[in-house]
Design an enzyme around this catalytic site. Structure first.
Site, mmCIF file in Angstrom:
data_model
loop_
_atom_site.group_PDB
_atom_site.id
_atom_site.type_symbol
_atom_site.label_atom_id
_atom_site.label_comp_id
_atom_site.label_asym_id
_atom_site.label_seq_id
_atom_site.Cartn_x
_atom_site.Cartn_y
_atom_site.Cartn_z
ATOM 1 N N HIS A 50 -8.287 -21.487 66.174
ATOM 2 C CA HIS A 50 -9.367 -21.772 66.905
ATOM 3 C C HIS A 50 -9.761 -20.406 67.925
ATOM 4 O O HIS A 50 -9.938 -20.678 68.950
ATOM 5 C CB HIS A 50 -9.294 -23.144 67.769
ATOM 6 C CG HIS A 50 -9.537 -24.150 66.905
ATOM 7 N ND1 HIS A 50 -10.965 -24.389 66.315
ATOM 8 C CD2 HIS A 50 -8.826 -25.249 66.692
ATOM 9 C CE1 HIS A 50 -10.976 -25.624 65.749
ATOM 10 N NE2 HIS A 50 -9.573 -26.188 66.166
ATOM 11 N N HIS A 118 -13.720 -26.815 60.607
ATOM 12 C CA HIS A 118 -14.690 -25.667 61.321
ATOM 13 C C HIS A 118 -15.127 -24.536 60.607
ATOM 14 O O HIS A 118 -15.942 -23.999 60.934
ATOM 15 C CB HIS A 118 -13.804 -25.355 62.858
ATOM 16 C CG HIS A 118 -13.948 -26.339 63.623
ATOM 17 N ND1 HIS A 118 -14.423 -26.207 64.679
ATOM 18 C CD2 HIS A 118 -12.988 -27.523 63.918
ATOM 19 C CE1 HIS A 118 -14.294 -27.441 65.545
ATOM 20 N NE2 HIS A 118 -13.307 -28.096 65.039
#
Length: 347
Positions: A50, A118
């Site tokens: 992330h 994502h």
């Protein structure tokens, strides 16, 4: 070297033309490789990053990285599997994805980049990556030839799973309601765009691989809608119990599932009596949770050994705030039975 979450450097130093070239070269490699990679131990497995480039560098500094340096590299001894979620939330998604693509180009059969939930334009347009590209590259992310759009077309080609020594499977989320064996994943045809209102079996399989989670405990069996991630129940997001894990492993002739997707407080966590491991590599997720990060080493004897790092500070200055105010994904609290006996003869 001491890596910390220092103040963000606004401008990204690699010019867009070089990023486009890197994406093109990496895409050409990924297109030639199967949707399920085959990997030999020893191997290191990274969970969600992330955009927390500093954490990635800390792991490489502490336990060596994928390069040929005698001082700090071990690519001749280890393969590397990354479970996805390279961007969003953290402010250094460009550094993370460009480094990993460069490593994939240099070591195409030893570095394996799997897709996470994502790596999807619908998600990373809202949760940080588009904002990062717009601000740090000074680009119009709505243009088809932007780095943002080009990267997302690349993400649609990423593999969905990796099998280690025909014993363990790595994927981002899980098996959900529809993935009964590896064959279900192998049948999917790339490029794959994620459809968030599922109407077909192939769309559901992709959603399950990228989005599903284990149930809260080994006592919760079967499949249920995941209302934590999908409150309206319209997105085809499910939880799966230990009985589903056993069924999948039996039909696939495997012994272990390794997945990411959930922030677990100790960086890794066991489920289904040790038949499933969750690993999460970003520390202090979203600047809120003070969780440890972990990487799993599988050695030549097929033992699984977690390596942990801990937050270096709790600053929130290094995380993008999305325009719609959505929070980070749900965080799983520490299990009652802590799995800190750090060596497991699973395989």
């Amino acid at each position: 070297r001491k890596w910390s979450q220092s103040t963000i450097e606004t401008a990204f130093l690699i010019k867009p033309e070089f990023i486009f070239q890197l994406i093109e070269e990496c895409l050409a490699i990924v297109k030639e490789q199967p949707i399920i990679c085959r990997v030999k131990a020893p191997v290191k497995i990274f969970g969600d990053i992330h955009g927390q480039y500093n954490d990635l560098m800390r792991f490489f500094d502490l336990w060596r990285g994928p390069n040929e340096s005698s001082a700090g590299g071990d690519i001749e001894s280890f393969d590397y599997v990354f479970l996805g979620d390279y961007v969003d939330y953290g402010c250094y998604g460009l550094e993370v994805i460009c480094l990993l693509m460069a490593l994939k180009v240099k070591y195409p059969t030893q570095v394996h980049l799997l897709r996470g939930n994502h790596e999807d334009r619908c998600i990373n347009n809202a949760l940080g990556f588009s904002e990062e590209c717009a601000e740090r590259l000074s680009e119009d992310v709505s243009k088809p030839d932007s780095v943002f759009e080009t990267a997302n077309r690349f993400f649609n080609w990423l593999p969905l799973a990796a099998v280690i020594n025909d014993k363990a499977v790595c994927l981002h989320g899980g098996i959900g309601s529809s993935v009964n064996s590896l064959n279900d994943i192998a049948k999917l045809q790339r490029p794959l765009e994620v459809v968030h209102e599922v109407t077909t079996l192939s769309q559901q399989i992709l959603m399950d691989v990228l989005w599903s989670d284990p149930t809260e405990s080994d006592e919760e069996l079967g499949v249920s809608q995941n209302l934590t991630r999908d409150p309206k129940g319209a997105g085809g997001i499910y939880t799966f119990g230990p009985d589903r894990v056993e069924h999948f492993l039996k039909l696939s002739n495997l012994q272990l599932i390794i997945r990411g997707h959930e922030c677990v407080m100790d960086g890794f966590e066991r489920f289904a009596r040790g038949q499933l491991l969750t690993v999460f590599s970003a520390t202090d997720y979203g600047g809120k949770h003070k969780n440890a990060g972990a990487v799993l080493f599988i050695d030549k004897n097929l033992q699984v050994l977690p390596k942990l790092i801990y937050p270096v500070d709790f600053s929130t200055a290094n995380y993008w705030t999305s325009a719609d105010g959505r929070a980070v994904s749900p965080v799983k609290e520490r299990a009652a039975e802590l799995s800190h006996a750090c060596e497991f003869a699973y395989l």
